[in-house]
Design an enzyme around this catalytic site. Structure first.
Site, PDB file in Angstrom:
ATOM      1  N   GLU A  92      30.105 -24.274 -16.099  1.00  0.00           N
ATOM      2  CA  GLU A  92      31.406 -25.245 -15.652  1.00  0.00           C
ATOM      3  C   GLU A  92      31.303 -26.503 -16.264  1.00  0.00           C
ATOM      4  O   GLU A  92      30.827 -27.617 -15.570  1.00  0.00           O
ATOM      5  CB  GLU A  92      31.538 -25.425 -14.288  1.00  0.00           C
ATOM      6  CG  GLU A  92      32.633 -26.033 -13.475  1.00  0.00           C
ATOM      7  CD  GLU A  92      32.790 -25.924 -12.253  1.00  0.00           C
ATOM      8  OE1 GLU A  92      33.918 -26.437 -11.501  1.00  0.00           O
ATOM      9  OE2 GLU A  92      31.845 -25.530 -11.650  1.00  0.00           O
TER      10      GLU A  92
ATOM     11  N   HIS B 181      38.520 -16.562  -5.783  1.00  0.00           N
ATOM     12  CA  HIS B 181      37.687 -17.597  -5.691  1.00  0.00           C
ATOM     13  C   HIS B 181      38.050 -18.997  -4.912  1.00  0.00           C
ATOM     14  O   HIS B 181      39.015 -19.529  -5.480  1.00  0.00           O
ATOM     15  CB  HIS B 181      37.163 -18.069  -7.250  1.00  0.00           C
ATOM     16  CG  HIS B 181      36.339 -18.986  -7.337  1.00  0.00           C
ATOM     17  ND1 HIS B 181      35.066 -18.763  -8.271  1.00  0.00           N
ATOM     18  CD2 HIS B 181      35.791 -20.275  -6.903  1.00  0.00           C
ATOM     19  CE1 HIS B 181      34.202 -19.840  -8.249  1.00  0.00           C
ATOM     20  NE2 HIS B 181      34.741 -20.945  -7.568  1.00  0.00           N
TER      21      HIS B 181
ATOM     22  N   HIS C 294      29.141 -19.051 -10.362  1.00  0.00           N
ATOM     23  CA  HIS C 294      29.728 -20.190 -10.977  1.00  0.00           C
ATOM     24  C   HIS C 294      28.763 -20.368 -12.403  1.00  0.00           C
ATOM     25  O   HIS C 294      27.506 -20.472 -12.215  1.00  0.00           O
ATOM     26  CB  HIS C 294      29.479 -21.520 -10.246  1.00  0.00           C
ATOM     27  CG  HIS C 294      30.522 -21.401  -9.183  1.00  0.00           C
ATOM     28  ND1 HIS C 294      30.529 -20.677  -7.941  1.00  0.00           N
ATOM     29  CD2 HIS C 294      31.278 -22.631  -8.739  1.00  0.00           C
ATOM     30  CE1 HIS C 294      31.539 -21.120  -7.132  1.00  0.00           C
ATOM     31  NE2 HIS C 294      31.931 -22.180  -7.712  1.00  0.00           N
TER      32      HIS C 294
ATOM     33  N   HIS D 201      36.731 -22.127  -1.571  1.00  0.00           N
ATOM     34  CA  HIS D 201      35.645 -22.676  -1.108  1.00  0.00           C
ATOM     35  C   HIS D 201      36.105 -23.159   0.223  1.00  0.00           C
ATOM     36  O   HIS D 201      36.447 -24.376   0.157  1.00  0.00           O
ATOM     37  CB  HIS D 201      35.132 -23.956  -2.040  1.00  0.00           C
ATOM     38  CG  HIS D 201      34.609 -23.559  -3.167  1.00  0.00           C
ATOM     39  ND1 HIS D 201      33.031 -23.466  -3.223  1.00  0.00           N
ATOM     40  CD2 HIS D 201      34.919 -23.241  -4.278  1.00  0.00           C
ATOM     41  CE1 HIS D 201      32.922 -22.947  -4.386  1.00  0.00           C
ATOM     42  NE2 HIS D 201      34.107 -23.100  -5.416  1.00  0.00           N
TER      43      HIS D 201
ATOM     44  N   LYS E   7      34.335 -26.426   2.493  1.00  0.00           N
ATOM     45  CA  LYS E   7      34.440 -27.792   2.100  1.00  0.00           C
ATOM     46  C   LYS E   7      35.857 -28.173   1.842  1.00  0.00           C
ATOM     47  O   LYS E   7      36.211 -29.472   1.531  1.00  0.00           O
ATOM     48  CB  LYS E   7      33.552 -28.016   0.744  1.00  0.00           C
ATOM     49  CG  LYS E   7      33.902 -27.282  -0.284  1.00  0.00           C
ATOM     50  CD  LYS E   7      32.481 -27.632  -1.252  1.00  0.00           C
ATOM     51  CE  LYS E   7      32.498 -26.826  -2.433  1.00  0.00           C
ATOM     52  NZ  LYS E   7      31.228 -26.480  -2.944  1.00  0.00           N
TER      53      LYS E   7
ATOM     54  N   ASP F 132      40.125 -22.076  -6.448  1.00  0.00           N
ATOM     55  CA  ASP F 132      38.985 -22.928  -6.365  1.00  0.00           C
ATOM     56  C   ASP F 132      39.204 -23.925  -5.170  1.00  0.00           C
ATOM     57  O   ASP F 132      39.286 -23.596  -4.009  1.00  0.00           O
ATOM     58  CB  ASP F 132      38.916 -23.358  -7.753  1.00  0.00           C
ATOM     59  CG  ASP F 132      37.361 -23.736  -7.851  1.00  0.00           C
ATOM     60  OD1 ASP F 132      36.576 -23.530  -7.145  1.00  0.00           O
ATOM     61  OD2 ASP F 132      36.980 -24.691  -8.918  1.00  0.00           O
ATOM     62  N   ASN F 133      39.048 -25.025  -5.615  1.00  0.00           N
ATOM     63  CA  ASN F 133      39.018 -26.298  -4.543  1.00  0.00           C
ATOM     64  C   ASN F 133      40.458 -26.635  -4.081  1.00  0.00           C
ATOM     65  O   ASN F 133      41.446 -26.972  -4.741  1.00  0.00           O
ATOM     66  CB  ASN F 133      37.897 -27.531  -4.885  1.00  0.00           C
ATOM     67  CG  ASN F 133      36.864 -27.028  -5.580  1.00  0.00           C
ATOM     68  OD1 ASN F 133      36.559 -26.317  -6.615  1.00  0.00           O
ATOM     69  ND2 ASN F 133      35.981 -27.293  -4.595  1.00  0.00           N
TER      70      ASN F 133
END
Length: 374
Positions: free
Chosen positions: A184, A31, A181, A33, A36, A280-281
């Site tokens: 959250e 997972h 998602h 991203h 971005k 994730d991010n």
């Protein structure tokens, strides 16, 4: 002792020598991203406010171009490769009927990186968009053409069950896997995970659905959470925890946090649910720090979620995500498996949770790869 031959693990035998390191299969990122990431200098960090982060990224996304997307996404893959990742699933922001500009970049990178990182994508679409069935069908057809996974952002939506039903109908009609998602946040009344589990059973999609986050599960009463997890296990869901982003976003900024935003990983495993840890991010409004070393996610997750013994959970970044992503190799080390490995200097779990123990050598197809970070 492990013997490699012709790109595969030829032999595994008990060793009589003291341990000189740990050998694991090359990690799998379940997972991320990468569309971005590395934008925090323009957006700023949201400091614990998930929906502020969403708004900041919406504003920033209006200015994305193919060239800036390619640079950011390529940078993410270079970093993941350098740390030994062999497969990566990224979510792409997909706000409406038309495919985002990031999709064409993803397809080009998927081909360019073939043989190094297996690259998958999920369409990350607000659940409410699926209320328009024609728009939902256009998204599903585009995802199928691009060989992707259908996804949605699910959180306390109005008419949530009907909208989730639309997503499952599309997945069934177009033969797509699903990746959500879900929940959250730290609202006790969030019920997305339970509904997804039930719809998975209703549509006979066991083993084809992944759910990320599920933070609300951590604050729900034990009896309710256990019932939801038991239903998830019956449905064959796979649960992905994202410790860095959720520790940053959930319950963290008003005072010293007690709620942590990490879902119930130990309880999930106890009922037979597959679980993974993922990045994730990276350096965006959702999480302004970090990088693509899955051993960092593992180290943080094992501490924040009290996962012990740590080595019993190493499969959360190797075999478990490989199975969830339906990779050709399930990531289990056995004779005859691909020799795509990491050799770590750590001799035990205690040295693993630290920078010296995480020094590594990457082996691909039985060959030592020297392109490693300093």
């Amino acid at each position: 002792d492990v013997t490699l031959h012709d790109g595969r693990v030829a032999m595994i035998r008990p060793s009589v020598q003291p341990a000189c390191g740990l050998l694991i299969s090359a990690p799998v990122e379940a997972h991320a991203h990468i569309d971005k990431n590395f934008t925090v200098e323009e957006t700023g960090g949201a400091q614990g406010d998930l929906f502020s982060a969403i708004r900041r990224m919406e504003e920033h996304r209006a200015h994305w171009s193919t060239s800036t997307l390619h640079a950011r996404m390529e940078r993410a893959l270079q970093e993941a490769w350098a740390f030994g990742t062999r497969a990566l699933r990224t979510h792409l922001d997909w706000a409406g009927a038309e495919p985002p500009a990031s999709l064409a970049v993803l397809e080009a990178l998927r081909e360019a990186w073939r043989g190094r990182i297996e690259l998958q994508f999920v369409s990350l679409t607000p659940l409410d968009v699926y209320a328009d069935k024609a728009v939902g069908a256009r998204i599903a057809r585009a995802v199928r053409r691009a060989q992707g996974i259908l996804g949605a952002f699910v959180y306390r939506n109005v008419d949530i069950e009907a909208k989730l039903g639309c997503v499952f109908e599309l997945a069934t009609k177009y033969g797509l896997m699903l990746d959500f998602h879900v929940d959250e946040g730290l609202d006790v009344d969030a019920q997305g995970l339970r509904l997804i589990a039930q719809l998975t059973l209703d549509h006979d999609m066991q083993g084809r659905v992944v759910c990320g986050h599920a933070c609300s599960l951590s604050v729900q009463p034990d009896e309710q959470a256990q019932a939801t997890l038991a239903l998830c296990a019956r449905a064959g869901l796979h649960l992905v925890a994202l410790p860095s982003t959720n520790l940053y976003l959930q319950g963290s900024w008003d005072s010293t946090p007690v709620p942590r935003g990490i879902t119930r990983l130990r309880e999930a495993r106890a009922v037979g649910l597959g679980v993974s840890l993922a990045t994730d991010n990276v350096q965006d409004a959702f999480y302004p720090y970090g990088g693509y070393d899955l051993l960092d996610a593992f180290a943080l997750g094992t501490q924040a979620a009290h996962l012990a013994p740590a080595l019993d959970w190493i499969d959360t970044i190797t075999a478990r995500p490989a199975q969830a992503l339906n990779l050709a190799w399930d990531g289990r080390l056995k004779e005859g498996c691909p020799a795509d490995l990491l050799r770590l200097t750590a001799r035990n779990e205690y040295e693993l949770i630290g920078p010296l123990g995480r020094k590594r050598q990457m082996i691909r197809a039985g060959r030592l790869i020297e392109e490693m970070p300093a």
